[in-house]
Design a protein around this motif. Sequence first.
Motif, PDB file in Angstrom:
ATOM      1  N   ASP A  21      13.465 -13.685  32.461  1.00 39.33           N
ATOM      2  CA  ASP A  21      12.183 -12.759  33.394  1.00 39.33           C
ATOM      3  C   ASP A  21      10.721 -12.634  32.458  1.00 39.33           C
ATOM      4  O   ASP A  21       9.904 -13.078  33.347  1.00 39.33           O
ATOM      5  CB  ASP A  21      12.401 -11.175  33.728  1.00 39.33           C
ATOM      6  CG  ASP A  21      12.266 -10.355  32.230  1.00 39.33           C
ATOM      7  OD1 ASP A  21      12.106 -10.926  31.155  1.00 39.33           O
ATOM      8  OD2 ASP A  21      12.587  -8.890  32.902  1.00 39.33           O
ATOM      9  N   LEU A  22      10.561 -13.492  31.514  1.00 39.87           N
ATOM     10  CA  LEU A  22       9.518 -13.487  31.118  1.00 39.87           C
ATOM     11  C   LEU A  22       9.397 -14.558  30.710  1.00 39.87           C
ATOM     12  O   LEU A  22       8.219 -14.901  30.399  1.00 39.87           O
ATOM     13  CB  LEU A  22       8.921 -12.774  29.539  1.00 39.87           C
ATOM     14  CG  LEU A  22       8.213 -12.627  28.168  1.00 39.87           C
ATOM     15  CD1 LEU A  22       7.063 -11.662  29.720  1.00 39.87           C
ATOM     16  CD2 LEU A  22       8.176 -11.852  27.030  1.00 39.87           C
ATOM     17  N   SER A  23      10.361 -16.039  30.109  1.00 42.33           N
ATOM     18  CA  SER A  23      10.337 -17.265  29.551  1.00 42.33           C
ATOM     19  C   SER A  23       9.416 -17.998  30.763  1.00 42.33           C
ATOM     20  O   SER A  23       8.741 -18.497  30.147  1.00 42.33           O
ATOM     21  CB  SER A  23      12.124 -17.620  29.204  1.00 42.33           C
ATOM     22  OG  SER A  23      12.175 -17.559  30.966  1.00 42.33           O
ATOM     23  N   ARG A  24       9.679 -16.997  32.100  1.00 43.16           N
ATOM     24  CA  ARG A  24       8.742 -18.319  33.488  1.00 43.16           C
ATOM     25  C   ARG A  24       7.346 -18.149  33.471  1.00 43.16           C
ATOM     26  O   ARG A  24       6.623 -19.559  33.827  1.00 43.16           O
ATOM     27  CB  ARG A  24       9.334 -17.445  34.585  1.00 43.16           C
ATOM     28  CG  ARG A  24      10.584 -18.396  35.132  1.00 43.16           C
ATOM     29  CD  ARG A  24      10.825 -20.042  34.826  1.00 43.16           C
ATOM     30  NE  ARG A  24      10.384 -20.393  36.177  1.00 43.16           N
ATOM     31  CZ  ARG A  24      10.901 -21.051  36.655  1.00 43.16           C
ATOM     32  NH1 ARG A  24      12.351 -21.241  37.757  1.00 43.16           N
ATOM     33  NH2 ARG A  24       9.766 -21.662  37.235  1.00 43.16           N
ATOM     34  N   MET A  25       6.758 -17.505  32.658  1.00 40.15           N
ATOM     35  CA  MET A  25       5.657 -17.175  31.885  1.00 40.15           C
ATOM     36  C   MET A  25       4.742 -18.098  31.019  1.00 40.15           C
ATOM     37  O   MET A  25       3.825 -18.404  31.300  1.00 40.15           O
ATOM     38  CB  MET A  25       5.127 -15.306  31.768  1.00 40.15           C
ATOM     39  CG  MET A  25       4.715 -14.459  33.037  1.00 40.15           C
ATOM     40  SD  MET A  25       5.341 -12.730  32.012  1.00 40.15           S
ATOM     41  CE  MET A  25       3.396 -12.980  31.627  1.00 40.15           C
TER      42      MET A  25
END
Length: 394
Positions: free
Chosen positions: A369-373
Motif C-alpha cells: 500500500d506504500l510502494s505505489r507512492m
Amino acid sequence: MLFGVFDGHAGSACAQAVSERLFYYIAVALLPLKTLIDIEEAVENERPLFPVLQWHKHPNDYVSTDSGKLYFNSLRTYWQERIDLDDGEDSRDIPTALVDAFKRLDNDISLEAQVDEGDPFSHCTPLRVAISGCTACIAHLDGVDLHVANVGDSRAVLGVQNDDGSWTALTISNDHNAQNPEELWRVRSEHPALEEKTVVKHDRLLGLLMPFRAFGDIKFKWSSELLSRVLETRPELLAGNEYAKMLPANYHTPPYLIAEPEVTHHRLRPQDKFLILATDGLWDQMHRQNVIQVIGEHLTGLHWQKPISGLSFTLGQMHSLLVERKARASSAFEDHNMATHLIRHCLGGDGFGMVDRRRLAKMLSLPPDLSRMYRDDITVTVIQLNTPVIQTHY
C-alpha cells in the motif's frame, strides 16, 4: 519466437489470463490452415494433440487452472472459424495475424464474462478477468524480422552498439496514452465533438484510465445497459470492488477503449545487440538511454574500466567508489540475469552508475500500500540477439 510483458490494473486477473492465452491466439492466427485442420481432427477423434507452442517458463511461474476448459473451448472456436473461412491462403502476413489475435482474445474475454459465471471463489472468474484490465507488449522474432505488437504503455526498446562501442536506444513501440499526440487525436476523433472535453480528462480516459488501449476493462467498452445487467446478477464478485461498481462519468458513446495493437516492424542489423520489453514502471524510473547503457555495459564489462569525469565527489565518496569498483572488477558479475541487473539499478541506482544496497533494500521492503507512492510494478524481459546469425543476412 514470441516474447511479451503484461501489466495488469484493477486487479491481476486479466493480466494472468492474457499472459496464459495470447500466445496461443497468435499461434492460431499464424499457423497454416492444414495444421489447424490436423489439430481439429485430433481433438475431434480424441487423439493426442501435439504442442502448439513450446513454452520457456520458470518452474515456479503461476498458471491458473480454474478456467482451462473454457479457455480451450474459446480457442478451439477460433481455429474452427479460421478453417471455415478458408480464403485459399495457407499463410497470413504477420501484422494482420497479430492484430486479429489481440482483437479476438479481447472479444472472447468479453463474451465469456457475459455467459459463463465460473467459480465465485476463484480469483480468475471470467467476469473478474473482464472487469480488470491489462496492457501487453509482444515481440515476434523471425530471422531478422522483428514485429512488435503493443497495446498500452509498456515499451520495446533496442540496444544499438555504435562503431565506437557506445550505446544508443532505439524505441520500436509507441505508448498509447495522453503523451502521444496521435493517440490522443485518435481517441477524440472516435467520439462526438460534444465529448471532446470529457473523453480525456487530466490525461486519463474519461478521467480514470491512463492507457488508451488495453485488454478487459469492460467498464470502458460495454454499453451502460449491459454493464448494469451483468454486474447486478453477480453482486458477490463486486464486494469491496468500488472500481467495478462505478460507471464512469460522461459515459455516452462506448466503446472508449480498444485492444487493437499497433504493430511496428524493424529489420534487425548487426549493430542491434539486445531488445528490452518492459512495463511502464521501468520507463517511469529510468530514461531509455540509461536503461540501454546499464545493459550494454553489463554485457561488455566496460563500466568498471571507464574513467570518472564530470561528477563532484567528496574524498569519502571517491574512496567508496574505488573500493566497490575494485571488488566488482575482481569477481564475477553479481547478476547473471540481465533483467534482474536492470531492475536492481532501477530501484537502487545511486546516480553514479552503481547500486546503493541500502536504497535497494528499502525499495524492495516497502509494503504494497506504500510502494505505489514510490514506484509502479515492474516487469522486464531482455532478449540478447544473435549477431552472427543477423550478419548472414547482410
